[in-house]
Design an enzyme around this catalytic site. Structure first.
Site: not given
Ligand code: BG6
Length: 511
Positions: A200-201, A263
């Site tokens: 989960d990034h 997230h």
């Molecule tokens: C991703 C989603 O996991 O997270 C995207 O699939 C979203 O829809 C993105 O835009 C948001 O990531 P960050 O790092 O830009 O907050």
């Protein structure tokens, strides 16, 4: 003077330099896709540039597109150059790209795995990668179970002679509780839980990790981090972008599956969890799972009172007119897919009893802003006159995940002058000015941790399932009845979301 390799090794052993992973290969399934080009390879390149990768390291890309090793390298190089024009070091790229290889192949075909096996063996001999492999699932999620099964059948999930075999999985981890369980079971037929790294990034973001640093490295916050002092919590993941070119994917996902299940649930866990005994994988993940277990189940007939879904219509964002969701490419003209979600949740435990956690996310909102806002109770009494305290609001601690990463605390202060007028002002900490270091990309951190064998910032099977369990009634109810509410692009979501808080006598913050 540059340190020699021998000096570096000594410093590392003494723990005075960061550890470097063991020799090994990262095998990427779905290598011709976006993720490989945009995230995985740039992160590995950055690690190489910082000398955080061993010399005996290789990347092997697999997908069906026919390409030579050189064509694959060229494609990656171009993408890197586009991301950071003029900043790619020839020297680093030359040495890094010598370790990049490509195998065209169908990930469903067992022959691909026999070929891969032979190729990896050759790399072990020629590049000294020592039999360590990490298999990265960057392909379409529908292929995950097949790839895992084929790897298992080919004997590549076995860890022999002390060498590792790891699997890295990108979200979505299923699309509901049942499919998540099935996926976890499928994977566990071939890989043990400690070989599985679910990414989960958000957990790779410095500021998300900073939630833990703020809470558990400061004595002043923990005593007030509970229902005695906290009135409610608001967690926001707002995006100004629309679905862009991902219409087809988004039609299947929607905001609940795309952002809330992963997230937002992770951010909720880090905000609400008990202090872990140590910052290690089991201690941290155990505490997160306890939070998920404590989230009050939502009865099906209550969904309409605690959950709001919305979809953006045509509108204006940053002065530019933008299309409505139903007009986006690959989106059905009568789509009911939600691009906005607001939920009211309770964490039923000693610490949080009665404290609502309001979470919301949306696309095409007025700005990009991810934050956690902890709203404290009003002071029980102010000795100042009512007129003097008109501009006073309760204390509010905001942890800004992005952008303008930092923390601010709203406090009451006296307006200079002869009277005693009190107004709320912000005490602000900007991480960018506190530290001169560049913030690494989330993927860099996560890939390095994975190569080092540290799963602390990865999702355990029971976490993924726990998050689905919470959302299950909402998904079921939305699938059966009710229409999605609408909001013009460039606004803070549908009116229904405001009403959700208004019913409790509260309102959303404007980040
Ligand atoms: C991703 C989603 O996991 O997270 C995207 O699939 C979203 O829809 C993105 O835009 C948001 O990531 P960050 O790092 O830009 O907050």
């Amino acid at each position: 003077m540059a340190t020699t390799q021998v000096q570096e090794n000594v410093l590392r052993e003494e723990g005075r330099l960061p550890r470097t992973p063991e020799p090994g290969v990262v095998v990427i399934f779905g290598a011709s896709g976006d993720l490989t080009r945009r995230k995985i390879v740039p992160a590995l390149y950055d690690l190489a540039a910082q000398r955080r990768l061993p010399m005996e390291f290789a990347v092997v890309g697999i997908s069906r597109t026919k390409m030579s090793h050189d064509e694959f390298r060229e494609r990656l190089r171009k993408a890197l150059e586009e991301q950071r024009p003029g900043q790619v070091s020839e020297e680093v790229w030359d040495s890094f790209s010598k370790g990049i290889f490509y195998l065209p192949g169908d990930s469903k075909d067992p022959a691909t795995y026999e070929e891969l096996k032979g190729f990896l063996k050759k790399l072990d001999d020629e590049r000294g990668t020592e039999g360590n492999r990490a298999f990265y699932m960057a392909s379409s999620p529908s292929l995950f179970p097949t790839i895992v099964e084929r790897l298992g059948e080919a004997g590549m999930s076995r860890e022999e002679d002390g060498h590792y075999s790891r699997i890295v999985i990108e979200k979505p981890f299923g699309r509901d509780l049942k499919s998540a369980r099935e996926l976890n079971n499928d994977i566990r037929e071939h890989f043990r839980e400690d070989q599985i790294y679910r990414i989960d990034h958000y957990l790779g973001k410095e500021t998300v990790q900073n939630i833990l640093a703020l809470r558990f490295s400061n004595g002043i916050f923990e005593p007030i981090w509970n229902q005695h002092y906290v009135d409610h919590v608001q967690i926001t993941v707002a995006e100004d972008i629309g679905v862009g070119t991902r219409g087809a994917f988004y039609e299947e996902a929607g905001a609940l599956r795309d952002i809330v299940q992963n997230h937002m649930m992770q951010v909720l866990c880090l905000t609400a969890m008990e202090p872990p005994v140590a910052f290690d994988a089991e201690s941290v993940r155990e505490e997160k799972v306890k939070v998920l277990k404590a989230v009050r189940p939502i009865p099906r007939d209550e969904v309409k009172n605690v959950a709001v879904r919305g979809q953006y219509d045509r509108g204006w964002v940053f002065g530019k007119e933008v299309r409505g969701y139903r007009e986006e490419d690959d989106v059905a003209p009568d789509s009911e897919t939600e691009t906005y979600v607001a939920l009211k949740l309770y964490v039923d435990n000693w610490r949080w009893a009665g404290v609502p956690f309001y979470v919301r996310t949306g696309k095409r909102l007025p700005k990009k802003a991810t934050e956690i806002a902890i709203q404290f109770h009003k002071t029980p009494h102010t000795p100042f006159s009512g007129n003097d305290t008109q501009g006073l609001e309760p204390n509010l601690l905001v942890i800004r995940i992005q952008p303008e990463e930092g923390v601010s605390l709203k406090i009451g202060a006296k307006v200079p002058g002869s009277g005693f007028e009190i107004r709320s002002v912000n005490m602000d900490l900007l991480y960018g000015t506190a530290f001169s270091k560049e913030v690494p990309d989330a993927y860099q951190r996560l890939l390095l941790d994975m190569l080092l064998g540290d799963p602390t910032l990865f999702i355990r099977a029971d976490e993924a399932e726990g998050a689905w369990r919470i959302l299950e009634p909402v998904m079921e109810s939305w699938a059966q009845d009710g229409e999605v509410a609408h909001y013009p692009a460039g606004t803070w979501g549908p009116e229904e979301a405001d009403k959700l808080l208004a019913r409790d006598g509260r309102e959303w913050r404007r980040p």
